[in-house]
Scaffold this active site. Structure first.
Site, PDB file in Angstrom:
ATOM      1  N   ASP A 226       0.812  -1.223   0.000  1.00 25.54           N
ATOM      2  CA  ASP A 226       0.000   0.000   0.000  1.00 25.54           C
ATOM      3  C   ASP A 226       0.844   1.270   0.000  1.00 25.54           C
ATOM      4  OD1 ASP A 226      -2.281  -1.572   0.041  1.00 25.54           O
ATOM      5  OD2 ASP A 226      -2.420  -1.562   2.222  1.00 25.54           O
ATOM      6  N   ALA A 227       2.060   1.174  -0.490  1.00 27.30           N
ATOM      7  CA  ALA A 227       2.958   2.333  -0.453  1.00 27.30           C
ATOM      8  C   ALA A 227       3.424   2.759  -1.846  1.00 27.30           C
ATOM      9  CB  ALA A 227       4.162   2.021   0.428  1.00 27.30           C
TER      10      ALA A 227
END
Lengths: 282, 282, 282, 282
Positions: A226-227
């Site tokens: 999620d980065a």
């Protein structure tokens, strides 16, 4: 013939003049030009759409572009001919709202893409694939079968020459191998306003924190969960009257719209990735 | 006579009937009623505005309310008479946009409040306080003088019977002592979409992460930094074309509007705090 | 047993107390109560959700409600038992985005409704109806056949005891007769931010005017074109870079979301109509 | 030396190449370039920011620009040197929120402008002008004195070489004469989402219609009331719980933010007007 040209390189004086001069010489009419300089890193980005009076032999055009522009300015570039539809694979699990949204847009001709297949680790959405006549591959994933499952996925992706992958609420973490084969070509939708609430159960976390706005984020998948580079985000208001199930329902509408917008931006070659961030041309 | 009544207690059948029956018996006309049940914890919240035909003696009214309603239902409650202006202290540092926004609203009669003074750890905004004829106390804060500075603050707060405090971009962490004296009565504005980018330099962090939306959050101050109950949040879109300085400029407009909204909600007794979250009545 | 109760009447003191007292006597636990007084007209509106420990005979309950409350206060009221699914007819023409959105939500169980049929004046969307196994009636409408077509529509609506109608981009003006049979029960989606750009081709008009924001509006259909009570509106930003076709594409996403929200509000009995306006309980 | 260059002309092949080539020859480094082609009318718009290594004599630069580019392509153009602050006059009546917002930004250095004076047809806001040390001219306007008042205004505007005018809730219609002297240089804020609710009392009209969203619009003033080219719009949600006075309060926050954004866009030379619409570069 219409071409979309994406360029990035170290910023220096005269690049725009050189590129537009080259295209003018080629009898191209620039119908779109946008550029950006990242001031921190001194990197120059440009996106052009150019219509040519007569058909150029694309290989020759690219060769001259490489020699006259790319080499002197040390550019990274890509050139895309209009009308060539990329091949998009969709990965899903059990939630159907993003899948329905993508497929109904596809059916309406809104997405200039072909969809050779849908892959899922569950059988739940097979009937939707059938509804829209898209092949559906059920590839279950368990702890012990994870690497086999991925081999199957990779085989299918290779077989159909898939250009990019959309994770339409696919509830599995994809492997580094897959990411390395499709760098900045796997689009995920995360059901929070990243970087808040990365990881599992973001609506539960948002409810616990008592936020007044929830969001959804579409990003390219990188090795860090999620980065990856954010393509698109949107939000909606919530209040104390909303329970977690309301967050989930309201969030669905965000997720499907945000994911579809990101897919369209990618398809229209309006995204460039640099330094784990995106330049999104409009 | 108009009263605003706030109640919370364990949920049980018949509370609304009991409260509205009591008010009807007192010849009160309910002009506003909103209630909420937190399903997780089973807590009941209610806010009423009630107009009374004849003036009640407030102490007697409160005594009966306590006996007839609060004790049987184990309520926590507060009753506020319309027209009584709370006393608000403003703490600032160097940024002026939130201060200007609050004071111009105050001058326009939009905020039903008195402002006995402004406290600042810098002298920069003294001229604005002068512009609006508000006493300005310059109380510098350094590592060594922090506790003395706080004593000075507390003395002023006590002296003027301050009801609540607004941190209008006050760049110091307030002490546990001050927080314990003003529980859920210190309103802060944080320049990010919390819980993303808590702490220092949130716009820098947002820029680094490449978000497409930035936000501002107003919350009650608790001992845990930037983690108190959220009153109000808002967001605005950004893109790759915006540098950190643009984030800061765009953020200013968010901060001042969000903080002023939160202050108004607090003034109108529309906020209730429970479990580190807020119920915001509309 | 769970009931949703909607009430409106002239405002007077004691109504809330009377209603909540009645429900308490009936051993009902009020889990939701919201009320509103229109100050201009002095009309009182209330919505309650109430759970009863034991099953009441609904006819007896309604009779007592009528005698004890409705008659003394001259209330207009309706009582709805949870779990009873209303029957919704969908009217469409050629655009598929709203239809897809409604049917995919329906298939996901998000809409508590049955859909006995879809009516269209074109055959284009028949395949979508088939995809979702909903009967599709093709009833062409021309100047000369308009009244016959309507008779066919009315016959089908009657036959299936349809409760309300959704015009999901139905490009025909419905007749006064149909409106009179379904007062405040025909939900339309108009592709503009009403009252701006009522009538035909709103996106063209918005483009001509050079607006920076476009919208969509869902409203109950009345005899006056695009002038009925507004249920829900939303907007999205546009710029000079967007052509009419971009307005149309961006607008689609608004239209489908706004229409679906309005349908859900109607289904959940959260809408009340008065004076050509709506009260929307949250 | 930094220049901002605005160009518009009939679209034709090679313009961008010609302009960027010219600037490259002049040793200019283009740090911003955006262009737009209006497809309907075939008009080309471009905005450039260019930094020059050595100081050019501006008159010579402009002469060569005219001969080499403007004449061959029949361009309309303007060139603005960075650091030269335009002179802005503010017209107000009785509402203070827009004035406060503009002046507090001005005081913070956010607006690169000088404000030689404020004109008002009422004396109410004189104290605010005093607060900020801006000369305030009270020029009352009545039916009989309208033309005299305007002569006074024009004299002041001429005397101070005012570049553009901001109507910060000035409740008078400005004359055709003033408009003709300041074409696309008078910025108004209208308190509705134009074209909805043009003219007087838009919040009352919005309340009557029962809209769920209200807005504010900043536009250049033309002879047709509230129909000039739109620079910026924004909206906020309302509900049945909001009375007209709430619309007015909520609207104030929109008005001040939208007007200030429009003023900044104008100051940064990011607006171009054509065909009663704006191109707004970002």
């Amino acid at each position: 013939m219409k071409l979309t040209i994406l360029i990035h390189c170290a910023d220096s004086s005269g690049i725009i003049s050189a590129v537009t001069g080259f295209l003018h010489k080629k009898l191209g009419n620039i119908i779109y030009l946008d550029q950006h300089v990242d001031q921190q890193t001194g990197v120059f980005f440009m996106r052009l759409e150019c219509v040519f009076e007569k058909i150029e032999v694309l290989t020759k055009f690219k060769k001259e572009f490489e020699e006259d522009l790319a080499q002197p300015y040390k550019m990274k570039w890509s050139i895309h001919e209009a009308g060539v539809k990329p091949k998009m694979a969709i990965f899903v699990s059990k939630y159907n709202h993003c899948l329905y949204d993508l497929l109904s847009r596809y059916n309406s001709g809104e997405l200039e893409v072909t969809i050779p297949f849908i892959i899922s680790n569950h059988n739940d959405l097979k009937s939707i694939a059938n509804q829209f006549n898209i092949p559906f591959h059920y590839i279950p994933v368990t702890k012990t079968t994870k690497s086999e499952a991925e081999e199957q996925q990779l085989k299918l992706l290779k077989q159909e020459n898939i250009d990019f992958i959309v994770l339409a609420r696919y509830m599995q973490i994809v492997s580094e191998k897959l990411i390395s084969i499709y760098p900045n070509k796997i689009i995920n939708i995360h059901h929070s306003f990243l970087p808040a609430f990365a990881g599992a159960k973001p609506y539960h976390a948002a409810y616990e924190r008592g936020v007044k706005i929830i969001g959804a984020t579409s990003h390219y998948v990188t090795e860090k969960l999620d980065a990856g580079p954010i393509i698109e985000q949107d939000v909606t208001a919530v209040s104390h009257t909303h329970h977690i199930k309301d967050f989930i329902l309201k969030g669905r509408d965000l997720e499907k719209i945000v994911l579809s917008r990101a897919v369209k931006l990618h398809l229209q070659r309006k995204t460039m990735v640099y330094n784990n961030k995106t330049v999104i041309f409009t």
